[in-house]
Design an enzyme around this catalytic site. Structure first.
Site, mmCIF file in Angstrom:
data_model
loop_
_atom_site.group_PDB
_atom_site.id
_atom_site.type_symbol
_atom_site.label_atom_id
_atom_site.label_comp_id
_atom_site.label_asym_id
_atom_site.label_seq_id
_atom_site.Cartn_x
_atom_site.Cartn_y
_atom_site.Cartn_z
ATOM 1 N N HIS A 94 0.840 -1.213 0.000
ATOM 2 C CA HIS A 94 0.000 0.000 0.000
ATOM 3 C C HIS A 94 0.871 1.259 0.000
ATOM 4 O O HIS A 94 0.520 2.273 0.612
ATOM 5 C CB HIS A 94 -0.955 0.016 1.196
ATOM 6 C CG HIS A 94 -1.714 -1.269 1.370
ATOM 7 N ND1 HIS A 94 -2.542 -1.774 0.397
ATOM 8 C CD2 HIS A 94 -1.746 -2.151 2.388
ATOM 9 C CE1 HIS A 94 -3.058 -2.919 0.809
ATOM 10 N NE2 HIS A 94 -2.587 -3.171 2.009
ATOM 11 N N SER A 224 4.379 6.352 -21.629
ATOM 12 C CA SER A 224 3.682 5.160 -22.097
ATOM 13 C C SER A 224 2.427 4.870 -21.290
ATOM 14 O O SER A 224 1.536 4.179 -21.767
ATOM 15 C CB SER A 224 4.615 3.945 -22.062
ATOM 16 O OG SER A 224 5.112 3.742 -20.771
#
Length: 404
Positions: A94, A224
């Site tokens: 996380h 990208s």
């Protein structure tokens, strides 16, 4: 035969403006080039006989081009993973520091997903089949008419066409078109590549924020991930097209298919160009990586510190609680006061532990906390990636210069 590559595009364009049909416009233009054959060009065939078979051929060639560049990306990342397989860095859950891994091991996570994409692309290449010689709605009725009811001859012609196009199979049955699920499956394979690219690009962006890693010096963007989002969403186009084909075919797929599939492949090609460029020269800042590791390591090393103190006669239960208190206090210093982690100093000053700073720091070697990460890199490269690269040596050494 003499004029098959001598395409008179101007005539086809003029005809299309008149009849509004691309295939029939090219049939007409071909007839102008070959007047003796004009009467039988396209005889018994439909536009989908030409267009769909061609699309399958183009998709196969497109997948092979994608595959080639993907191999190049894997080769670049393999070198990177090998170089940094032993360098400890923070591992997260996380986005919170959890344990240590290595810079090279993290690169193998990117590579493994690209490897999965390669497997899926290879699967799609192996599964592609021509629509074949099936006629207007897939029944081959027009060809039965042409060959005077000779089914064997129709099948032989289909097999011959298939062989000449370099395929070993045709679809077993179809309506007017090959199943549009084929488009969905193909685009899904290259959209999987987009998922992998976005994950890697996002990781690099986060690491750049930590000042641990950057894209090559001469570049100013990753890029990208934005294209990847476009490609992932583009998969919805063929999915909806496949689901809305009425009976043997409806026209809702004509324009949409041409845009969705073409742009999907163009996006994949651009993503791979960026990946080739970025993966060929990733920059790592070892001192920053080490500094961020050492700022968190005292928390992660608390078990080792406690065990050393127990060996010197300390009480395990008491030490566990005191370590917890020191960790909470040290975290408060870091978070609330903005000061360095002082947990080591707290433990050193606590007589319950009976440890000198040298004894404590002996438990703070980052290399002792990376588990089998370096070996995992070696095994992954040797068992999974190197065999792929060895089998595709002609695709190694690719370099791309971006023009943005």
């Amino acid at each position: 035969e003499a004029h098959k590559d001598d395409i008179n595009y101007e005539e086809a364009t003029a005809r299309e403006k008149l009849v509004r049909h691309d295939v029939m416009s090219h049939v007409y233009a071909y007839g102008l080039q070959c007047p003796k054959a004009k009467g039988i060009i396209h005889l018994g065939a439909t536009s989908c006989y030409v267009g769909d078979n061609t699309d399958v051929i183009i998709m196969r060639e497109g997948l092979q081009l994608v595959r080639k560049k993907l191999i190049g990306v894997l080769a670049n990342l393999a070198d990177f993973a090998e170089q940094y397989k032993d360098m400890p860095c923070l591992a997260y859950t996380h986005c919170q520091p959890a344990q240590l891994t290595t810079v090279g091991k993290r690169a193998t996570l990117w590579m493994n997903e690209f490897y999965m994409d390669l497997q899926e692309i290879d699967h799609q290449i192996s599964q592609l089949a021509l629509r074949g010689v099936k006629g207007t709605t897939g029944t081959q009725a027009s060809f039965i008419e042409l060959f005077n009811g000779d089914s064997a001859k129709v099948k032989a012609v289909e097999a011959d066409v298939c062989a000449q196009m370099g395929f070993d199979k045709v679809v077993p049955v179809c309506g007017q078109t090959y199943s549009r699920k084929v488009d969905y499956n193909v685009l899904s394979a290259i959209a999987g590549l987009a998922q992998s690219a976005m994950k890697m690009a996002t990781d690099i962006r986060l690491l750049a924020n930590f000042k641990e890693m950057e894209e090559p010096f001469e570049k100013n963007q990753i890029g990208s991930s934005a294209l990847s989002r476009y490609l992932m969403v583009d998969v919805l186009n063929p999915a909806i097209t496949a689901g809305t084909q009425w009976f043997e075919r409806t026209l809702d797929d004509s324009a949409n298919k041409r845009i969705a599939m073409a742009e999907g492949f163009l996006a994949a090609d651009a993503i791979l160009n960026i990946l080739l460029n970025v993966s060929d020269g990733l920059v790592v800042y070892p001192k920053v990586v080490r500094s961020r590791v050492m700022a968190e390591l005292p928390f992660m090393a608390s078990e080792n510190i406690m065990m050393k103190a127990v060996k010197k006669g300390g009480d395990r239960q008491e030490l566990h609680e005191r370590l917890r208190e020191h960790a909470v206090a040290a975290a408060a210093v870091v978070k609330q006061e903005g000061k360095p982690n002082d947990m080591i100093a707290r433990v050193e000053a606590d007589p319950a532990f009976g440890l000198t700073r040298e004894e404590i720091e002996a438990e703070l070697s980052p290399e002792d906390f990376t588990g089998r990460a370096p070996q995992q890199v070696e095994e992954f490269l040797a068992e999974v990636i190197r065999p792929v690269l060895d089998a595709n040596k002609e695709d190694l050494g690719q370099h791309v210069e971006l023009n943005v």
